[in-house]
Scaffold this active site. Sequence first.
Site, PDB file in Angstrom:
ATOM      1  CB  SER A 190       4.039  -0.384   2.392  1.00 33.39           C
ATOM      2  OG  SER A 190       2.992   0.230   3.088  1.00 33.39           O
ATOM      3  CG  HIS A 243      -2.106  -0.929   1.015  1.00 38.29           C
ATOM      4  ND1 HIS A 243      -2.768  -1.537   2.054  1.00 38.29           N
ATOM      5  CD2 HIS A 243      -2.740  -1.339  -0.110  1.00 38.29           C
ATOM      6  CE1 HIS A 243      -3.757  -2.285   1.566  1.00 38.29           C
ATOM      7  NE2 HIS A 243      -3.758  -2.182   0.267  1.00 38.29           N
ATOM      8  CB  THR A 289       0.143  -9.439  10.178  1.00 36.76           C
ATOM      9  OG1 THR A 289      -0.021  -8.745   8.945  1.00 36.76           O
ATOM     10  CG2 THR A 289      -0.037 -10.920   9.966  1.00 36.76           C
ATOM     11  CD  GLU A 322      -2.901  -9.384   7.293  1.00 34.32           C
ATOM     12  OE1 GLU A 322      -2.944 -10.095   8.319  1.00 34.32           O
ATOM     13  OE2 GLU A 322      -2.241  -8.318   7.233  1.00 34.32           O
ATOM     14  CG  HIS A 351      -6.518  -4.615   5.431  1.00 36.05           C
ATOM     15  ND1 HIS A 351      -5.616  -5.603   5.109  1.00 36.05           N
ATOM     16  CD2 HIS A 351      -5.784  -3.473   5.512  1.00 36.05           C
ATOM     17  CE1 HIS A 351      -4.398  -5.083   5.014  1.00 36.05           C
ATOM     18  NE2 HIS A 351      -4.485  -3.787   5.244  1.00 36.05           N
TER      19      HIS A 351
END
EC number: 1.17.7.4
Length: 315
Positions: free
Chosen positions: A274, A47, A171, A132, A130
């Site tokens: 990121s 991201h 996470t 993930e 999200h």
Amino acid sequence: MTTKPPLTLRLAAPRGFCAGVDRAIQIVEEALKKWGAPVYVRHEIVHNRHVVERLEALGAIFVEELEECPDDRPVIFSAHGVPKSVPAEARQRNMIYVDATCPLVSKVHVEAARHHDQAREILLIGHAGHPEVIGTMGQLPEGAVTLIETVEDARAYQPKNPANLAFLTQTTLSVDDTAEIVGALQARFPGIAVPHKEDICYATTNRQDAVKVLAPGAGLVLVIGARTSSNSVRLVEVALRAGAARAELIASAENIDWSWFEGVSVLGLTAGASAPEDLVQGVIDACRERFDVTVETIKTADETVTFKLPRVLAG
């Protein structure tokens, strides 16, 4: 000549790229070397717009769904992980694909499958929508995983069998937020199966720990990262909770509103997992143009974790 006002800049260490992000970016770069352009990437590899634009310039094409990819070009799945249906569709279409899912996210996927095999009801602590969370919930049949977003959700959840429960976590959450939700679940269900090792990744924890040290007494904390980056958004929350007078999320130095610096003599600076290091340097340079900057590095951990690239890219 006017003298610049003094500014103490507390620089978080560790900050920026984690091992999973590093690996995902390398996977795209190596895929381009191996197969040439274009290489397709399903969802932003990480991201961060700056990272995505650099990879686009090298020949990566970012799409949201596999149906947007041609059969005859390689496709890479993002670091956040994908539902099982995605690689299944790629295999059906005989596509070359490389899975750049962070190994720490893959660990959560493995745990989910293990609990499912043991017929447990599975709760996932995370944020709806999200990537993930979508990827983790998509490892199992629909309805096998229940999303818990808040302490209220944890208190309201009614299991079919309270004696056969397990929880997992996204996470990139805040350690403190998760602790509260976990506490609520364990108070209600003392026998709930917990992750072998904390699901929240080492890099998320380390970046939050550094911010907790640099935030007290800071007039302003800047966090470099994208609004879509869960771990970056959490860093802003952690800074405020730890005592920063103000905390702002910025994509780069261009997004700084210099009125924020009014009355600020101590600035905290960090970057989400990121965000590339050149953006950090860009903020420091922009501050130096306006202030007499003294940089203090706040180091709370050494990071030595690295992850191997997938075998398909070796050699």
